[in-house]
Design an enzyme around this catalytic site. Sequence first.
Site, PDB file in Angstrom:
ATOM      1  N   ARG A  77       0.813  -1.215   0.000  1.00 51.10           N
ATOM      2  CA  ARG A  77       0.000   0.000   0.000  1.00 51.10           C
ATOM      3  C   ARG A  77       0.848   1.266   0.000  1.00 51.10           C
ATOM      4  NH1 ARG A  77      -2.712  -4.027   2.620  1.00 51.10           N
ATOM      5  NH2 ARG A  77      -4.842  -4.284   1.860  1.00 51.10           N
ATOM      6  N   HIS A 102      -0.955  -2.659  -4.502  1.00 51.00           N
ATOM      7  CA  HIS A 102      -0.432  -3.539  -5.544  1.00 51.00           C
ATOM      8  C   HIS A 102      -0.442  -2.897  -6.944  1.00 51.00           C
ATOM      9  CE1 HIS A 102      -0.053  -6.394  -2.459  1.00 51.00           C
ATOM     10  NE2 HIS A 102      -1.179  -7.069  -2.594  1.00 51.00           N
ATOM     11  N   HIS A 176       2.910 -12.861  -5.776  1.00 45.34           N
ATOM     12  CA  HIS A 176       1.806 -13.060  -4.828  1.00 45.34           C
ATOM     13  C   HIS A 176       1.287 -14.503  -4.844  1.00 45.34           C
ATOM     14  CE1 HIS A 176      -1.545 -11.885  -2.323  1.00 45.34           C
ATOM     15  NE2 HIS A 176      -1.260 -10.598  -2.431  1.00 45.34           N
ATOM     16  N   ASP A 246      -1.399 -10.538   8.266  1.00 47.39           N
ATOM     17  CA  ASP A 246      -1.285  -9.698   7.075  1.00 47.39           C
ATOM     18  C   ASP A 246      -0.347  -8.544   7.403  1.00 47.39           C
ATOM     19  OD1 ASP A 246      -1.593  -8.592   4.602  1.00 47.39           O
ATOM     20  OD2 ASP A 246      -3.652  -7.893   4.901  1.00 47.39           O
ATOM     21  N   GLU A 311       5.329 -12.721   0.386  1.00 43.90           N
ATOM     22  CA  GLU A 311       5.603 -11.720  -0.643  1.00 43.90           C
ATOM     23  C   GLU A 311       6.816 -10.895  -0.239  1.00 43.90           C
ATOM     24  OE1 GLU A 311       1.870  -9.404  -1.068  1.00 43.90           O
ATOM     25  OE2 GLU A 311       1.034 -11.033   0.104  1.00 43.90           O
TER      26      GLU A 311
END
Length: 344
Positions: A77, A102, A176, A246, A311
């Site tokens: 982000r 992304h 991803h 996350d 990632e």
Amino acid sequence: MPTIITTDFGEAPGQGMVQQYALTNDLGNTVKITNYGALVTSIVCYGGEMVIGFDSLAGYLEGNPYYGATIGRYGNRIAGAQFSLNEEQFDLVANDNGNQLHGGPKGFDKYVWTASTEETSHYASLRLTHVSPDGDMGFPGELTVHVTYTWDNENALRINYEATSTKDTIVNLTNHTYFNIGTADTVHGLELVVSADRYVPVNEAGIPFGETEPVVGTPFDFTSAKPVGQDIDADHPQIQSANGYDNTWAINDYDGSLRPFAVLSDPASGRKLFCSTTEPGVQVFTTNFGSGDYTERGGRPLTTHRAICLETQHFPDSPNQENFTTPRLKVGETYRTTTVYRFE
Ligand code: GAL
């Protein structure tokens, strides 16, 4: 000798026929990649599927939470969809609560890339190229990107990223892929080690507060092997707001060289995934969607915590965060990073 078999994968609206490339090594294990989104569709080792995906392009066009995708120009982000470079402010196209996620609504995962292949006695490799025009999604400079996937006889999938730009810019490329190296419907039983003493706490929208924090004494401590599911529902604000993991972990002793940062293992089968990268961070995302929000291979509903993404990248919102390094790319320079996923 490792081989590559190319087949048609489906028609991308306005972009023509898309191909899938099956790279098979001397052990008979196969990685499949499509030039749509430069994305990994399948990794089959010793008969077991290791990643979430679809068997034809249609699934990716209908609703794909970035399965296997190459993410660009900027993974993760950027707050307020804005950043400044050389004292100039750039407005990006927002797609996530006013932020950019992304690379924006039409990131690199939605383009058909140009492909070339190479077969040698040690590996099969696929080089994918995409040219993103100046101003694409708000980013400065025409960016030429190469992503090279190499699948070798040691079951290592090496991803080399390269980019050059016609203007000074920022770039943070990642992959991803959603891994599940076990046979269960969730990754709860898989064990994970992450070589990171610190992680990046974020607000409800996924934007960092500005500092890294120690993992010790928190659900984020994976410094020794721990089942992914052990603390995935913990009463911790970060876990509760994300419905699982996350966050970005800050990889220990980052210096830009290729270093091991994680091992994922399946105690039931003995399968292991060894990860290394030249990047400073890894976003660990445990597929925190509601069960059935998406589908996967065979039209099956995707279950919550079905897979895990590892990632590799620079930290979220780094262009706006004074404590985090930002991957800036100057005219005349080449951006180069590498991540390797090796299966055992
Ligand atoms: C992850 C991100 C998550 C979610 C997901 C989308 O990289 O950290 O917050 O947006 O992508 O599939």
